[in-house]
Design a protein around this motif. Structure first.
Motif, short mmCIF file in Angstrom:
data_model
loop_
_atom_site.label_atom_id
_atom_site.label_comp_id
_atom_site.label_asym_id
_atom_site.label_seq_id
_atom_site.Cartn_x
_atom_site.Cartn_y
_atom_site.Cartn_z
N THR A 1 0.85 -1.19 0.00
CA THR A 1 0.00 0.00 0.00
C THR A 1 0.88 1.23 0.00
OG1 THR A 1 -1.64 -1.19 1.29
CG2 THR A 1 -1.85 1.20 1.23
N VAL A 2 0.66 2.12 -0.93
CA VAL A 2 1.45 3.36 -1.00
C VAL A 2 0.53 4.57 -0.95
CG1 VAL A 2 3.22 2.16 -2.36
CG2 VAL A 2 1.60 3.61 -3.52
N VAL A 3 0.97 5.57 -0.22
CA VAL A 3 0.25 6.83 -0.12
C VAL A 3 1.11 7.89 -0.79
CG1 VAL A 3 -0.72 8.55 1.46
CG2 VAL A 3 -0.77 6.12 2.08
N ILE A 4 0.53 8.62 -1.71
CA ILE A 4 1.27 9.66 -2.44
C ILE A 4 0.52 10.97 -2.30
CG2 ILE A 4 2.06 10.39 -4.74
CD1 ILE A 4 1.82 7.24 -5.41
N SER A 5 1.22 12.02 -1.87
CA SER A 5 0.59 13.34 -1.91
C SER A 5 1.08 14.06 -3.16
CB SER A 5 0.90 14.14 -0.65
OG SER A 5 2.27 14.52 -0.62
N ALA A 6 0.19 14.85 -3.75
CA ALA A 6 0.52 15.52 -5.02
C ALA A 6 -0.13 16.89 -5.07
CB ALA A 6 0.01 14.67 -6.19
N GLY A 7 0.44 17.75 -5.91
CA GLY A 7 -0.14 19.08 -6.10
C GLY A 7 0.42 20.09 -5.11
N GLY A 8 -0.31 21.15 -4.93
CA GLY A 8 0.14 22.21 -4.04
C GLY A 8 -1.01 22.70 -3.18
N ALA B 1 -4.61 14.44 -3.30
CA ALA B 1 -4.38 15.45 -4.34
C ALA B 1 -4.82 16.82 -3.85
CB ALA B 1 -5.14 15.07 -5.60
N ALA B 2 -3.88 17.75 -3.86
CA ALA B 2 -4.18 19.12 -3.45
C ALA B 2 -4.27 20.00 -4.69
CB ALA B 2 -3.10 19.64 -2.50
N ASN B 3 -5.50 20.33 -5.08
CA ASN B 3 -5.72 21.33 -6.14
C ASN B 3 -5.05 20.95 -7.46
OD1 ASN B 3 -6.95 23.14 -4.06
ND2 ASN B 3 -4.87 23.06 -3.26
N VAL B 4 -5.27 19.74 -7.89
CA VAL B 4 -4.67 19.26 -9.13
C VAL B 4 -5.73 19.20 -10.23
CG1 VAL B 4 -3.42 17.37 -10.24
CG2 VAL B 4 -3.00 17.88 -7.82
N ALA B 5 -5.42 19.78 -11.39
CA ALA B 5 -6.36 19.78 -12.52
C ALA B 5 -5.96 18.71 -13.52
CB ALA B 5 -6.38 21.16 -13.17
N LEU B 6 -5.95 17.46 -13.07
CA LEU B 6 -5.60 16.34 -13.94
C LEU B 6 -6.62 15.23 -13.72
CD1 LEU B 6 -1.75 16.14 -13.15
CD2 LEU B 6 -2.76 16.92 -15.30
#
Ligand code: CTP
Ligand code: CA
Length: 227
Positions: free
Chosen positions: A14-21, A59-64
């Protein structure tokens, strides 16, 4: 890009990834933000899923569009990102903090829109946000076995390797991916070049190429540490 041939070396992990800003509210219509697009974090999520991992993407505020095979949790501020990452990482094998977390937030976000008046504006007081990566490292130092592998990111403009090495040690992470900002690389661009600093090991250079290549180089190091 064909992902079918990817190794299945993260199966059952299990992996947790944070992304965006993150965005830190000033008032209901304004925020303090940064230039992170989320592309590198999404590349990490996509490649981890292709290698068989169960992926939680904060995901923090990512437009993808959502990457195939990842559970996406959307957040806005650093405090929300912290809650989501800590909740998801309680039993995770790996946490990768690819998000650009605002170091500071307005101390007293206004409940209604700040209006322009005849005089000069009031200053905005800032307070420090919690350091999520350092918190994960501290917990592990205190004996919590999870996450087994902690990965940080750092964008540096000067003394890239020395600053990166100091950050790796200060935050107690296992891997720190250092990007050099500028020269058409990093923020918002499809390509990246990086050095993966390894706690107790030799740094790994990832030449300029698609963000999926940087992601795969990170997963190679992660898989080696998990096995
Ligand atoms: N990070 C975090 N929480 C914060 C700030 C940063 O978890 N409040 C994480 C980032 O997601 C990244 C790593 O820490 O993985 C390094 O972020 P960076 O901004 O380079 O480090 P800082 O300690 O904030 O140092 P500075 O900005 O002064 O270089
Ligand atoms: Ca910072």
């Amino acid at each position: 890009r064909i992902l079918r041939g990817a190794p299945h070396d993260l199966a059952g992990r299990t992996v947790v990834i944070s992304a965006g800003g993150t965005r830190e509210a000033i008032d209901p219509v304004r925020f303090i933000g940064n230039r992170s697009s989320g592309l590198q974090g999404y590349a990490l999520a996509r490649t981890a899923a292709a290698r068989g991992a169960e992926v939680v993407l904060v995901a923090a505020n990512v437009a993808l569009p959502d990457p195939a095979g990842a559970k996406v949790v959307r957040v806005e501020s650093a405090l929300e990102l912290r809650e989501a990452v800590l909740a998801a990482s309680a039993s995770a094998d790996v946490v990768v903090m690819a998000a650009a977390v605002a170091d500071f937030r307005p101390a007293d976000p206004r409940g209604s829109k700040i209006k322009k008046t005849s005089g000069e504006p009031d200053p905005i007081d800032l307070v420090k946000n919690p350091d999520i990566l350092a918190e994960l490292g501290e917990r592990r130092r205190d004996g919590v076995p999870y996450p087994r592998v902690i990965v940080g990111f750092a964008a540096e403009t000067d003394d890239v390797l020395a600053n990166g090495q100091a950050k790796l040690e200060r935050k107690g992470c296992d891997l720190l991916v250092v990007n050099q900002v500028g020269g058409g690389l990093a923020f918002g661009t499809p390509d990246n070049a990086a050095t993966v600093l390894v706690a107790g090991g030799q740094p790994v250079e990832v030449p300029r190429g698609p963000k999926d290549d940087v992601a795969d180089a990170v997963w190679d190091q992660v898989a080696a540490r998990l096995s």
